[in-house]
Design a protein around this motif. Structure first.
Motif: not given
Length: 265
Positions: A97-112
């Motif tokens: 079983i492979l669990i691909n859990n890792a992830g990152i996110a950042v909140r910022e405006p599309f244009a920036s």
């Protein structure tokens, strides 16, 4: 979801299974690791945070008695991610079983959004997932052994939102990658599914809220609360286990009804 009993004997759902989990040091990945170990799985955990990773592994071993191996790995280095998958396979004598859990996110405006940030989010959330899945699936095919792959998607990969264009795009890619992998690998006994959480009480969600104090994460969630790590881990357990033996190519939404409420003014 609890283990079930046959003739009064507790039967663990993942007994004898070897599981590779990315992002296993904290948050949802940690919750999945604990849940799977309690169901009899031997674990190989990948994470970039070495201290948290070792602490999690040590606690799981102490609480469950199960085998837990670890490797520090920065999944933004996609080549290194593929190498780590091969190492996990060799160390564990195969991965079920492979669990691909890792992830990152950042909140910022599309244009920036800087291209460097866009690329890093894509590398961790999509490209590393592809590399890990390809590495593990190729070995499964070579040995003619079936298996299960469960990917971390998000409700944000199923509907747009502001301030998260790169994250949303990455999770939309996960949904379609999951479906495409499922179609090709199904004839070989390999199931591929995804879980799409909504707002879950994790370090990542708390960090996003700190970046924007105006966020009300549950304002449009019919159940009126954030989800728990344990609730998401249960979804991963179901899809990874034989209880989902006729399910592949699906994305299971775990969001308290948030997406179902999209039309509410």
């Amino acid at each position: 979801m609890n283990s079930y009993h046959i003739g009064g004997i507790r039967r663990m759902k993942l007994a004898g299974k070897n599981v590779l989990i990315t992002g296993g040091a904290q948050g949802i990945g940690q919750g999945i690791a604990f849940r799977f170990a309690r169901e009899g799985a031997a674990l190989f955990l990948l994470d970039v945070k070495s201290k948290e990773l070792e602490a999690t592994a040590r606690t799981i071993r102490e609480e469950t008695g199960m085998r837990v191996e670890t490797e520090v790995c920065d999944l933004s280095d996609v080549g290194r991610a593929a190498e780590a998958a091969g190492q996990a396979w060799t160390t564990m004598g195969g991965i079920d079983i492979l669990i691909n859990n890792a992830g990152i996110a950042v909140r910022e405006p599309f244009a920036s959004i800087p291209l460097t940030t866009w690329n890093k989010i894509m590398d961790v959330n999509v490209n590393a997932m592809f590399a890990l899945s390809q590495s593990v699936a190729t070995r499964m095919l070579e040995q003619r052994r079936g298996g299960s792959i469960v990917n971390m998607a998000s409700k944000n990969g199923l509907a747009g939102s502001s301030m998260l264009a790169h994250y949303n795009a990455s999770k939309g890619a996960v949904v379609l990658l999951t479906q495409s992998m499922a179609v090709e690998l199904a004839p070989h006994g390999i199931r591929v599914n995804a879980v799409a959480p909504g707002f879950i009480d994790t370090p990542l969600d708390r960090k996003l809220k700190q970046q924007d104090r105006s966020l009300d994460l549950t304002a449009r969630t019919p159940m009126g609360r954030t989800g728990t790590v344990e609730e998401v881990a249960s979804a991963f357990l179901f899809l990874a286990s034989d209880e989902a033996s006729y399910i592949t190519g699906t994305t299971l939404v775990v969001d308290g009804g948030h997406l179902a409420n999209a039309g509410e003014l």
